[in-house]
Design a protein around this motif. Structure first.
Motif, mmCIF file in Angstrom:
data_model
loop_
_atom_site.group_PDB
_atom_site.id
_atom_site.type_symbol
_atom_site.label_atom_id
_atom_site.label_comp_id
_atom_site.label_asym_id
_atom_site.label_seq_id
_atom_site.Cartn_x
_atom_site.Cartn_y
_atom_site.Cartn_z
ATOM 1 N N ASP A 1 80.488 108.456 1.110
ATOM 2 C CA ASP A 1 79.787 109.659 1.604
ATOM 3 C C ASP A 1 80.016 110.863 0.701
ATOM 4 O OD1 ASP A 1 80.765 108.602 4.887
ATOM 5 O OD2 ASP A 1 78.838 108.303 3.888
ATOM 6 N N LYS A 2 80.965 110.735 -0.217
ATOM 7 C CA LYS A 2 81.369 111.834 -1.120
ATOM 8 C C LYS A 2 81.736 113.095 -0.323
ATOM 9 C CE LYS A 2 78.895 110.355 -5.290
ATOM 10 N NZ LYS A 2 78.898 108.974 -4.867
ATOM 11 N N ARG A 3 82.514 112.894 0.717
ATOM 12 C CA ARG A 3 82.963 114.046 1.493
ATOM 13 C C ARG A 3 84.187 113.648 2.309
ATOM 14 N NH1 ARG A 3 78.613 116.241 4.848
ATOM 15 N NH2 ARG A 3 80.269 117.274 5.956
ATOM 16 N N ILE A 4 84.859 114.649 2.846
ATOM 17 C CA ILE A 4 85.956 114.402 3.773
ATOM 18 C C ILE A 4 85.327 114.046 5.115
ATOM 19 C CG2 ILE A 4 87.873 115.441 5.024
ATOM 20 C CD1 ILE A 4 88.287 117.277 2.554
ATOM 21 N N THR A 5 85.727 112.910 5.664
ATOM 22 C CA THR A 5 85.108 112.460 6.904
ATOM 23 C C THR A 5 86.061 112.516 8.096
ATOM 24 O OG1 THR A 5 85.693 110.202 6.304
ATOM 25 C CG2 THR A 5 83.456 110.927 5.767
ATOM 26 N N ARG A 6 87.350 112.661 7.841
ATOM 27 C CA ARG A 6 88.304 112.762 8.953
ATOM 28 C C ARG A 6 89.365 113.795 8.597
ATOM 29 N NH1 ARG A 6 87.399 109.448 13.588
ATOM 30 N NH2 ARG A 6 89.498 108.682 13.718
#
Lengths: 304, 84
Positions: free
Chosen positions: A265-270
Motif C-alpha cells: 500500500d506504500k503507507r503506514i497501515t497500523r
C-alpha cells in the motif's frame, strides 16, 4: 454515551439520518465566530430556521446560552422535536417518538417517499475519505490511569471510568517522516514531533483543552527504527519522551509502540502507540477543578 | 513461519477488551499493548457506535433530503464523535 447504547434508542435511530456536530459552530456565541460564520448554511439552518420554531422549554432564547442537546428536524429545518442537554434514554425516546409522529404526518402531507437510511459503521464514510486523503488518520483516546491508594479523583469521579476520543491528522509527507530508513534509531523531525505532542497529548478526559503551543514543549523527542519484516509489512518501533507545560497545566512522560509499514500500500497501515505520564493542573474547560494535583494520564494513538 | 503467524496474531488481537492495568505506568515493550487496551474504549463503551453517526450537519441534511428522512442531531461542546 449511555443513552445511545440503549437498544430501544438504537432501534428508533434507524429511522433518522443521525449526525453529531460541535454546537458552537451551529450556534456561535462569541463575536469572532458570529462574524466568521454569518453566512454559514449550518448556522442559518440550526439557529435561524430550526431554532425559531423550537418551543422555549427546549430552546433558551438567550443567545449567550449554550444549545447543547439532541434535536430532530426535517432537511429544511422544520422542527420535529428537541431536548436541551437531553441525555437520559427516556428523554431521547420521547423526543424520537414525538419527532417520528410529526414526520409521519409530513410524509403524508408532502407525499414523500422515504428510503431506508444506510446503517454503516459510525463515521465509516468520513474515516474512509480521511484514510485516502491523509498519510495517517490517528484515533486518540484519553483516560486517567490508576492512582495509588485511591479509586477516586479529587473531584469525586471514579478513576478510569471516563474517557474521551479525538482524531489527529498527519499529511502524507508528515506520515512518511515516521518511516525509518534503517534499524538504528532515527529522530522524527521536529514539525511532526510538535504536531503529535501539541495536538495529541492533551488532557481532555473530562472536557476540552486547546492544543499546546510549540513553546510549551519544554523537552521531548520521538525516535523510530525498523523492526522485523513480516508478510504484512515492516514493523516500525517508536519510542519517545515529552515534557509539556504552560501557565496552567503540565503533562510529562513517555511514549512507546509500533507501526506497520505496508510496501504493497506504500503507507503506514497500523499504529499502536501509548503515551503515559503525570499531569497536573487544568485548562478552562477540561473540568479538572479540584483535581489539579499530580496524577497519571494515558493516551492511546491507534490506526486500525 | 510460526513467528510470522504469531506476529500477525498479535496485531489482530488488539481490541480484545482486556482492561486490567499493568503494574507500571511507564510504557515498556512488555506492557504498552496492555495500556492501550486499558485506555481505549471497551466493547461496552463503544456500543454507541452501533448508531450510524455522521459527524457534520450539512452532509447529513443532503443525505436526508435524498432519502426523504428526518435528521437526528446530537450537538455538544466538542463534537461527540471526536475532534475535541
Amino acid at each position: 454515551m449511555v443513552v445511545w447504547s440503549d437498544p430501544r434508542v438504537q432501534k428508533l435511530a434507524k429511522e433518522f439520518v443521525c449526525t453529531t456536530e460541535e454546537v458552537d459552530i451551529l450556534f456561535p456565541r462569541n463575536e469572532w465566530l458570529i462574524n466568521h460564520l454569518k453566512n454559514d448554511p449550518a448556522v442559518r439552518l440550526f439557529r435561524d430556521v430550526y431554532g425559531k420554531q423550537a418551543p422555549r422549554q427546549h430552546w433558551d432564547p438567550n443567545p449567550q446560552k449554550t444549545k447543547q442537546g439532541v434535536y430532530a428536524m426535517m432537511p429544511d429545518g422544520t422542527y420535529l422535536s428537541g431536548r436541551f442537554v437531553g441525555t437520559r434514554p427516556n428523554q431521547v425516546l420521547e423526543l424520537m417518538n414525538e419527532a417520528l409522529e410529526k414526520w409521519n404526518r409530513i410524509v403524508r402531507e408532502r407525499n414523500l417517499r422515504p428510503k431506508p437510511v444506510p446503517q454503516t459503521e459510525a463515521l465509516s464514510t468520513w474515516k474512509k475519505n480521511k484514510r485516502e486523503e491523509l498519510g495517517l488518520h490517528i484515533e486518540l483516546h484519553f483516560r486517567d490511569l490508576p492512582r495509588q491508594g485511591t479509586q477516586h479523583t479529587n473531584h469525586g469521579k471514579k478513576v478510569g471510568e471516563h474517557f474521551n476520543t479525538t482524531w489527529l491528522e498527519l499529511s502524507k509527507t508528515e506520515a512518511q517522516s515516521l518511516v525509518p530508513t534503517s534499524t538504528s534509531w532515527q529522530t522524527v523531525p521536529n514539525n511532526v514531533r510538535n504536531k503529535l505532542f501539541t495536538h495529541g497529548l492533551k488532557d481532555i478526559v473530562y472536557g476540552q483543552s486547546p492544543n499546546w503551543k510549540p513553546h510549551d514543549i519544554r523537552a521531548g523527542s520521538i525516535k523510530v527504527r525498523r523492526g522485523k519484516t513480516t508478510r504484512s509489512g515492516t514493523v516500525i518501533e517508536l519510542m519517545g519522551d515529552f515534557d509539556l507545560k504552560d501557565h496552567s497545566h503540565q503533562f510529562s512522560g513517555k511514549m512507546l509502540g509500533k507501526l506497520l509499514w505496508s510496501p504493497k500500500d506504500k503507507r503506514i497501515t497500523r499504529m499502536e502507540v501509548v503515551a503515559t505520564g503525570t499531569r497536573t493542573g487544568g485548562t478552562t474547560f477540561n473540568f479538572r477543578n479540584r483535581d489539579e494535583a499530580a496524577a497519571p494520564l494515558g493516551v492511546s494513538l491507534i490506526v486500525r | 513461519m510460526v513467528m510470522l503467524r504469531m506476529s500477525l496474531l498479535v496485531w489482530l488481537t488488539v481490541g480484545s477488551g482486556y482492561t486490567a492495568p499493568p503494574n507500571s505506568t511507564e510504557p515498556k515493550s512488555t506492557n504498552y499493548r496492555e495500556w492501550i487496551e486499558y485506555i481505549r474504549p471497551s466493547a461496552d463503551e463503544e456500543k454507541w457506535r452501533a448508531i450510524a453517526w455522521r459527524n457534520k450537519l450539512m452532509p447529513a441534511v443532503e443525505e436526508a433530503k435524498k432519502l426523504d428522512r428526518p435528521i437526528l442531531l446530537w450537538a455538544m461542546n466538542g463534537n461527540p464523535c471526536g475532534e475535541t
